[in-house]
Design a protein around this motif. Sequence first.
Motif, PDB file in Angstrom:
ATOM      1  N   SER A 218       0.827  -1.198   0.000  1.00  0.00           N
ATOM      2  CA  SER A 218       0.000   0.000   0.000  1.00  0.00           C
ATOM      3  C   SER A 218       0.865   1.253   0.000  1.00  0.00           C
ATOM      4  CB  SER A 218      -0.913  -0.005   1.229  1.00  0.00           C
ATOM      5  OG  SER A 218      -1.653   1.184   1.327  1.00  0.00           O
TER       6      SER A 218
ATOM      7  N   VAL B 233      -0.726   1.171  -8.223  1.00  0.00           N
ATOM      8  CA  VAL B 233      -2.006   0.489  -8.071  1.00  0.00           C
ATOM      9  C   VAL B 233      -2.891   0.737  -9.292  1.00  0.00           C
ATOM     10  CG1 VAL B 233      -3.941   0.093  -6.505  1.00  0.00           C
ATOM     11  CG2 VAL B 233      -1.740   0.841  -5.590  1.00  0.00           C
TER      12      VAL B 233
ATOM     13  N   ARG C 298      -3.895  -6.748  -4.040  1.00  0.00           N
ATOM     14  CA  ARG C 298      -3.933  -7.355  -2.704  1.00  0.00           C
ATOM     15  C   ARG C 298      -2.840  -6.679  -1.888  1.00  0.00           C
ATOM     16  NH1 ARG C 298      -6.207 -11.076   0.380  1.00  0.00           N
ATOM     17  NH2 ARG C 298      -4.982 -12.409   1.773  1.00  0.00           N
ATOM     18  N   PHE C 299      -3.265  -5.726  -1.069  1.00  0.00           N
ATOM     19  CA  PHE C 299      -2.321  -4.869  -0.359  1.00  0.00           C
ATOM     20  C   PHE C 299      -1.625  -5.629   0.773  1.00  0.00           C
ATOM     21  CE2 PHE C 299      -5.411  -1.612  -1.956  1.00  0.00           C
ATOM     22  CZ  PHE C 299      -4.523  -0.949  -2.781  1.00  0.00           C
TER      23      PHE C 299
ATOM     24  N   ASN D 249      -2.310   3.629   0.048  1.00  0.00           N
ATOM     25  CA  ASN D 249      -3.332   3.446  -0.979  1.00  0.00           C
ATOM     26  C   ASN D 249      -4.546   2.669  -0.504  1.00  0.00           C
ATOM     27  OD1 ASN D 249      -2.415   4.533  -3.745  1.00  0.00           O
ATOM     28  ND2 ASN D 249      -0.571   3.575  -2.923  1.00  0.00           N
ATOM     29  N   HIS D 250      -4.366   1.756   0.452  1.00  0.00           N
ATOM     30  CA  HIS D 250      -5.527   0.964   0.882  1.00  0.00           C
ATOM     31  C   HIS D 250      -6.546   1.813   1.627  1.00  0.00           C
ATOM     32  CE1 HIS D 250      -3.334   1.017   4.665  1.00  0.00           C
ATOM     33  NE2 HIS D 250      -4.328   0.418   5.274  1.00  0.00           N
TER      34      HIS D 250
ATOM     35  N   PHE E  51      -9.612   2.858  -3.994  1.00  0.00           N
ATOM     36  CA  PHE E  51      -9.220   1.463  -3.799  1.00  0.00           C
ATOM     37  C   PHE E  51      -9.933   0.842  -2.590  1.00  0.00           C
ATOM     38  CE2 PHE E  51      -5.299   3.727  -5.411  1.00  0.00           C
ATOM     39  CZ  PHE E  51      -5.584   3.474  -6.747  1.00  0.00           C
ATOM     40  N   LYS E  52     -11.007   1.486  -2.156  1.00  0.00           N
ATOM     41  CA  LYS E  52     -11.750   1.024  -0.987  1.00  0.00           C
ATOM     42  C   LYS E  52     -12.252  -0.416  -1.106  1.00  0.00           C
ATOM     43  CE  LYS E  52     -15.435   2.687   2.085  1.00  0.00           C
ATOM     44  NZ  LYS E  52     -16.453   3.763   2.265  1.00  0.00           N
TER      45      LYS E  52
ATOM     46  N   TRP F  27     -10.833  -2.949  -1.996  1.00  0.00           N
ATOM     47  CA  TRP F  27      -9.774  -3.929  -1.720  1.00  0.00           C
ATOM     48  C   TRP F  27      -9.053  -3.621  -0.402  1.00  0.00           C
ATOM     49  CZ3 TRP F  27     -10.142  -1.168  -6.387  1.00  0.00           C
ATOM     50  CH2 TRP F  27     -10.912  -1.822  -7.346  1.00  0.00           C
ATOM     51  N   TYR F  28      -9.743  -2.882   0.465  1.00  0.00           N
ATOM     52  CA  TYR F  28      -9.170  -2.532   1.762  1.00  0.00           C
ATOM     53  C   TYR F  28      -8.860  -3.788   2.573  1.00  0.00           C
ATOM     54  CZ  TYR F  28      -8.975  -1.179   6.658  1.00  0.00           C
ATOM     55  OH  TYR F  28      -8.591  -1.052   7.958  1.00  0.00           O
ATOM     56  N   ARG F  29      -7.699  -3.796   3.191  1.00  0.00           N
ATOM     57  CA  ARG F  29      -7.336  -4.763   4.219  1.00  0.00           C
ATOM     58  C   ARG F  29      -6.700  -3.971   5.356  1.00  0.00           C
ATOM     59  NH1 ARG F  29      -3.021  -8.619   2.503  1.00  0.00           N
ATOM     60  NH2 ARG F  29      -3.846 -10.033   4.085  1.00  0.00           N
TER      61      ARG F  29
END
Length: 380
Positions: free
Chosen positions: A85, A92, A103-104, A323-324, A329-330, A332-334
């Motif tokens: 991220s 990204v 996949r952060f 970035n996450h 890019f919400k 794919w948030y982790r």
Amino acid sequence: MTTPSRPDTARNASPYLYGTELEAVSQVLADGQYGHTAVTEQFEQEIARYLGVPDAVAVTSGTAALHCALLAAGVGAGDEVVVPSMTFCATVQAVRAVGAIPRFVEVNPDTLCVEPDAVLAALTGRTRAVLPVLYGGRAVDLGAANDTLHERGIAVIEDAAHAFGSRLNHLRVGATGALTCFSFGPIKNLTCGQGGAVIPRTSAEARKLRGLRMLGVVQSQAERQATTGYTVDGFGLRYQLSAINAAIGLAQLRRFAEAEKTRRELWCAYRDALRPVDGVTLVDVNVSHSVPHLCVVRVRRREQVFRLMKERGIAVGVHYPPNHLQEAFKPWYRPLPVTEQVGEEILSLPFHQHLTVAEVHHVAASLADAVAQAQAGGAQ
């Protein structure tokens, strides 16, 4: 008595030119051929020679390099790409441009680069590529992860936008076996004004990349001029590097040893000046093996320190907001607690070849004052 002039640390980074770039561009303009020409191909050959690799494919930007590399590696819709991220959003966006899913993963807080264990833990059945970012110019060694990645057919595509000239052990970045992407943007270690390059792993990949960057056309300019037709053998984009930009890059490459020396000296000057400063942690770029692109520190109460430095006329910045946490890019948030923590602490100090060591010391002293002031204010 004359008053000593104040160090000029307010200016933002700008391209460092040696004076030969103007003549090189003038020659291209006089020749009247401004697109992808023999000058571009000479730039590719000299980049490959410098890195010690068989080939280099020049493109319009580092983002274009990433986009082409992902396509050449067969990454597409629904595939997952493991990516830190902590990078510029272009990394990204290139993943999204091919329809893949970021996949952060976490970074090492000392280097802001990914580590092999984090990469291995992030792999899934959909992983098609791993995209390490060589933050600040530091080479990334995935080490123990490499065998697993190879066995599973997962490509390693390096975002080396910061790292032209750096080394992993004795090899230049680009010569270590990964599909490597460079940026030659305005303020990179080597500039073309705007440009980039991909270092292919095989001759077939080089051919694929050349088609991708030239609208799917596989013939060179000389070959197209010698016949009545050309062949389009697949999808392609208009990503070729102009002769004007290549000429700038060639002039820069011939003086790159100076850039390498100056950047290392400036980074080491910061390291030495900041060593005794409480509350400041320097992000390590492994300077003996790197051509540093950034000088980044971690500080508490970053927002206050940032404001105080700006008030002192010092051009600090932040590279980068994670970035996450970005709205784009919400999906794919982790949760990445380490990245989130360093994202609140990192501060980029002025770092470019126009700087002097005296200016570095001025910045370091100002930072020490700003940190102390921010801490004192927070304690009240």
